[in-house]
Design a protein around this motif. Structure first.
Motif, PDB file in Angstrom:
ATOM      1  N   SER A 552       0.817  -1.205   0.000  1.00 42.43           N
ATOM      2  CA  SER A 552       0.000   0.000   0.000  1.00 42.43           C
ATOM      3  C   SER A 552       0.855   1.261   0.000  1.00 42.43           C
ATOM      4  O   SER A 552       0.468   2.284  -0.578  1.00 42.43           O
ATOM      5  CB  SER A 552      -0.922  -0.014   1.220  1.00 42.43           C
ATOM      6  OG  SER A 552      -1.656   1.178   1.321  1.00 42.43           O
ATOM      7  N   ASP A 558      -6.306  -1.299  -6.284  1.00 39.58           N
ATOM      8  CA  ASP A 558      -6.956  -2.205  -5.323  1.00 39.58           C
ATOM      9  C   ASP A 558      -6.183  -3.501  -5.155  1.00 39.58           C
ATOM     10  O   ASP A 558      -6.596  -4.377  -4.397  1.00 39.58           O
ATOM     11  CB  ASP A 558      -8.401  -2.481  -5.731  1.00 39.58           C
ATOM     12  CG  ASP A 558      -8.516  -3.429  -6.913  1.00 39.58           C
ATOM     13  OD1 ASP A 558      -7.500  -3.642  -7.613  1.00 39.58           O
ATOM     14  OD2 ASP A 558      -9.619  -3.946  -7.145  1.00 39.58           O
ATOM     15  N   GLY A 561      -7.619  -7.037  -5.071  1.00 40.82           N
ATOM     16  CA  GLY A 561      -8.390  -7.462  -3.907  1.00 40.82           C
ATOM     17  C   GLY A 561      -7.649  -8.381  -2.967  1.00 40.82           C
ATOM     18  O   GLY A 561      -8.252  -8.995  -2.076  1.00 40.82           O
ATOM     19  N   GLU A 564      -8.144  -7.502   0.877  1.00 40.35           N
ATOM     20  CA  GLU A 564      -9.466  -7.843   1.412  1.00 40.35           C
ATOM     21  C   GLU A 564      -9.626  -9.346   1.581  1.00 40.35           C
ATOM     22  O   GLU A 564     -10.144  -9.829   2.598  1.00 40.35           O
ATOM     23  CB  GLU A 564     -10.553  -7.329   0.464  1.00 40.35           C
ATOM     24  CG  GLU A 564     -10.635  -5.818   0.382  1.00 40.35           C
ATOM     25  CD  GLU A 564     -11.499  -5.397  -0.779  1.00 40.35           C
ATOM     26  OE1 GLU A 564     -12.732  -5.561  -0.685  1.00 40.35           O
ATOM     27  OE2 GLU A 564     -10.959  -4.907  -1.783  1.00 40.35           O
ATOM     28  N   ASP A 596      -7.359   2.641   1.338  1.00 40.78           N
ATOM     29  CA  ASP A 596      -7.098   2.420  -0.086  1.00 40.78           C
ATOM     30  C   ASP A 596      -8.402   2.309  -0.871  1.00 40.78           C
ATOM     31  O   ASP A 596      -8.555   2.890  -1.946  1.00 40.78           O
ATOM     32  CB  ASP A 596      -6.276   1.147  -0.283  1.00 40.78           C
ATOM     33  CG  ASP A 596      -4.840   1.290   0.217  1.00 40.78           C
ATOM     34  OD1 ASP A 596      -4.350   2.444   0.287  1.00 40.78           O
ATOM     35  OD2 ASP A 596      -4.224   0.265   0.557  1.00 40.78           O
ATOM     36  N   VAL A 597      -9.362   1.553  -0.332  1.00 39.03           N
ATOM     37  CA  VAL A 597     -10.629   1.356  -1.034  1.00 39.03           C
ATOM     38  C   VAL A 597     -11.458   2.632  -1.042  1.00 39.03           C
ATOM     39  O   VAL A 597     -12.154   2.928  -2.009  1.00 39.03           O
ATOM     40  CB  VAL A 597     -11.413   0.188  -0.387  1.00 39.03           C
ATOM     41  CG1 VAL A 597     -12.817   0.095  -0.961  1.00 39.03           C
ATOM     42  CG2 VAL A 597     -10.663  -1.121  -0.599  1.00 39.03           C
ATOM     43  N   LEU A 600     -11.077   4.670  -3.953  1.00 38.62           N
ATOM     44  CA  LEU A 600     -11.617   4.132  -5.204  1.00 38.62           C
ATOM     45  C   LEU A 600     -13.095   4.436  -5.371  1.00 38.62           C
ATOM     46  O   LEU A 600     -13.720   4.017  -6.343  1.00 38.62           O
ATOM     47  CB  LEU A 600     -11.402   2.616  -5.259  1.00 38.62           C
ATOM     48  CG  LEU A 600      -9.941   2.149  -5.171  1.00 38.62           C
ATOM     49  CD1 LEU A 600      -9.887   0.627  -5.127  1.00 38.62           C
ATOM     50  CD2 LEU A 600      -9.134   2.677  -6.351  1.00 38.62           C
ATOM     51  N   ARG A 605     -17.672  -1.691  -0.707  1.00 36.12           N
ATOM     52  CA  ARG A 605     -16.457  -2.341  -0.201  1.00 36.12           C
ATOM     53  C   ARG A 605     -15.936  -1.628   1.035  1.00 36.12           C
ATOM     54  O   ARG A 605     -15.504  -2.258   2.001  1.00 36.12           O
ATOM     55  CB  ARG A 605     -15.385  -2.341  -1.300  1.00 36.12           C
ATOM     56  CG  ARG A 605     -15.665  -3.309  -2.421  1.00 36.12           C
ATOM     57  CD  ARG A 605     -14.684  -3.133  -3.550  1.00 36.12           C
ATOM     58  NE  ARG A 605     -13.334  -3.551  -3.185  1.00 36.12           N
ATOM     59  CZ  ARG A 605     -12.266  -3.341  -3.954  1.00 36.12           C
ATOM     60  NH1 ARG A 605     -12.383  -2.700  -5.115  1.00 36.12           N
ATOM     61  NH2 ARG A 605     -11.085  -3.760  -3.554  1.00 36.12           N
ATOM     62  N   SER A 606     -15.985  -0.317   0.996  1.00 36.52           N
ATOM     63  CA  SER A 606     -15.498   0.465   2.132  1.00 36.52           C
ATOM     64  C   SER A 606     -16.265   0.123   3.400  1.00 36.52           C
ATOM     65  O   SER A 606     -15.680  -0.048   4.478  1.00 36.52           O
ATOM     66  CB  SER A 606     -15.636   1.962   1.812  1.00 36.52           C
ATOM     67  OG  SER A 606     -15.196   2.748   2.887  1.00 36.52           O
TER      68      SER A 606
END
Length: 638
Positions: A552, A558, A561, A564, A596-597, A600, A605-606
């Motif tokens: 990161s 992303d 993924g 996650e 990070d998300v 986006l 997702r957040s």
């Protein structure tokens, strides 16, 4: 207590003999096909000779202390009565039911059991000790020196017994005898329609020794969160079950929320995006946690979908069972009271009307359906206020201040204390600003908009939440500036690098992680991505978190993924295999993934990651960590 046990031994002899007589003459179904699920490795047992026909589910020696231990969240196919005289180490030595009640997933699992002919019995341990001690996490069994009723909701899904080990035993026997006493046709219908345990609950509550009238039953005296063995009347439960006929099976109240006030995190209270007042919603239990600023809540509820086996006309009762009745107004919206409007003013903490010294932050409203021949077990609407908060409202109902730093205990799965007091300013009757007073003497004054829902007030509240991170966490939580990061490589670049580096992927992860410090560009990206996935697969939380932090810091995107997926895989593993250091590392990893998300612009997702981060933090007793996680995911939400 010795006298009580002698009494229970006598009841056991009489009940056993009565059940055998009824089974012998064909008037009772008996207990064939039923199972006893003991989940404390024989610590609290019953003599199955007194429950003829019931069989014990046997765990292997290895499973008895693992899969067969503690809180049961699975549903068994057979009619099952279960118990576990154990505490739950994840929540300050609290009871197994409080662990389940504190999580929506736990309540959902209990509901499935309840409607599938499973009923489990657990002691309250130290979660229901009279007293009003509020500032210490440490608990006691000394009556009068406890925290009071610590359950965040009340349900018919379990039987919770007053006390600790062994207090479940008379209830196991009573439930078993009651099931065996139903006539065959009645038991068959109850099982087929998933009404067996709701009916057992109604009989147990109706025939307590301290319940002598219909008025008693329609009061909090009959429906505490925790039941005292001294009020149990097994013989009366059996008699009522034996006399029941298909047309007298009690209803099962089914609730539906028609409308309610909606409070939103970041607008109406401080918290991460998925935090909500709606703790749990089901047809039998509607559980809410008071988080939003307004002093009043309005809900419209319906019980029209109530299951009515007899087909008889029903009458509905909505009753305040615990909490301040003067702060609740229930207005019927239908002639039979099947629909109502409920208005509640902030209830705070109150003493039980029925149990001396039993304080609680919970308000219970019970809903009953009554026919000419029977009355149901209650469905519940419950509201819990957070005891770590000290709220002050003026005479007009405007919130003047909230002190989050009272030091009073609150279940860490539900909330955490914070070291400040917020004072609210109003313009035209609407919140327009927040003054935050920190325990260390700092003060922040932030101007907001004219409406609590307005984006500028959300920004004001968010800005007021900002504080310098703790030195220990600062380096791990601060995202790299975009200008210092490289765009993630393309698919073709990654595939070429993976072929080039394939031999190095056979190295042990610590060795590969050290080598990665000499890499850059696409080679570094592919290697770190590989380490994150492999470390997660092997349960190595520390290595996965370190690798993601570097990924990161060096790149944007992303990362396919990988973070996650690794976080979810590690968090889903056995809690016992995660050390406090592992959980801390995963929390910091979750914060960075969330940041990070968030960049986006993917709110879904957040929110999922924010929820997982908070859930991880609440596995620990580390209140500062919980506070940091909640603050960080709140501030970085889109």
């Amino acid at each position: 207590m010795k006298e009580q046990k002698r009494y229970e031994y006598g009841i056991a002899r009489d009940a056993h003999a009565q059940l055998e007589r009824w089974v012998a003459d064909g008037s009772a179904a008996g207990l064939d096909g039923t199972v006893w699920d003991n989940r404390d490795d024989g610590h609290s047992t019953v003599n199955l000779d007194q429950l003829p026909g019931m069989e014990r589910h046997m765990y292997s020696k290895a499973d008895a202390r693992t899969r067969g231990w503690g809180l049961q969240l699975q549903t068994r196919d057979n009619v099952t009565v279960g118990n576990s005289s154990t505490a739950h180490k994840q929540i300050d030595k609290g009871s197994q039911p409080r662990c389940a009640y504190s999580l929506p997933s736990g309540l959902s699992a209990l509901r499935k059991q309840y409607t599938s002919n499973n009923l489990y019995i657990y002691p309250s341990h130290m979660d229901h000790i009279a007293g009003n001690i509020r500032k210490e996490k440490k608990q006691t069994k000394k009556w009068g020196n406890g925290h009071g009723d610590m359950y965040p909701t009340n349900t018919p899904y379990l039987i919770i017994t007053q006390g600790s080990s062994g207090t479940d035993q008379p209830f196991i026997r009573a439930v078993g005898w009651t099931i065996g006493s139903f006539p065959k046709a009645v038991r068959k219908k109850l099982e087929a329609q998933g009404l067996l345990m709701p009916t057992v609950q109604s009989l147990m509550r109706l025939h307590q020794k301290n319940v002598s009238s219909r008025e008693d039953y329609l009061s909090g005296q009959a429906h505490p969160a925790v039941f005292d063995r001294r009020n149990l009347d097994a013989l009366q439960m059996m008699q009522a079950a034996h006399e029941m006929r298909p047309e007298s099976i009690p209803p099962l109240v089914q609730l539906q929320v028609l409308s309610e006030d909606n409070m939103r995190a970041g607008y109406d209270f401080i918290g991460p995006p998925l935090l909500t007042e709606k703790h749990f919603t089901s047809p039998e239990v509607i559980a809410r946690i008071w988080r939003g600023y307004p002093q009043r809540r309005v809900m419209q509820l319906s019980a029209k979908d109530t299951i009515n086996p007899s087909g008889a006309r029903l009458k509905y009762h909505w009753v305040v069972l615990r909490g301040p009745t003067d702060k609740v107004k229930i207005t019927p919206l239908a002639p039979d009271h099947s629909e109502v409007q409920v208005e509640i003013e902030y209830p705070g903490r109150t003493e039980s009307t029925w149990i001396d010294g039993m304080w609680s932050n919970r308000l219970d409203i019970g809903v009953f359906a009554e026919s000419s021949q029977s009355i149901s077990a209650p469905a519940f609407l419950t509201w819990m206020t957070l005891d770590n908060e000290q709220r002050n409202y003026d005479q007009q109902g405007n919130l003047q201040s909230i002190d989050y730093g009272t030091g009073r205990y609150v279940d860490p799965r539900l909330a955490v204390g914070m070291p400040f007091r917020d004072e609210f300013q109003y313009t035209g009757g609407k919140i327009s600003g927040v003054t935050r007073n920190w325990k260390d003497g700092r003060q922040q004054i932030v101007q907001g908009g004219s409406r609590p829902e307005a984006t500028d007030l959300r920004n004001a509240i968010t800005a007021a939440s900002k504080t310098a991170p703790s030195p220990e966490l600062s380096s791990a939580k601060q995202p790299a500036k975009p200008s210092q990061r490289t765009v993630s490589p393309t698919l073709s670049e990654r595939e070429a690098a993976m072929q080039r580096l394939s031999s190095s992927f056979n190295l042990e992860l610590p060795t590969l992680l050290r080598r990665s410090t000499q890499m850059q560009g696409v080679d570094l990206y592919v290697t770190l991505n590989h380490i994150i996935r492999q470390a997660a697969a092997s349960g190595d939380a520390q290595t996965s978190a370190i690798a993601y932090e570097r990924l990161s810091r060096e790149f944007t995107g992303d990362f396919e993924g990988c973070g996650e997926q690794a976080l979810a895989q590690l968090a889903a593993g056995s809690k016992e295999h995660l050390t406090p250091s592992d959980v801390r590392s995963l929390c910091l990893m979750a914060i960075r993934i969330h940041q990070d998300v968030a960049g986006l612009d993917d709110m879904g997702r957040s929110q999922r990651i924010a929820q997982l981060a908070v859930s991880l933090a609440r596995r620990t007793d580390d209140i500062p960590l919980q506070r940091d996680v909640i603050r960080e995911v709140s501030l970085s939400m889109p």
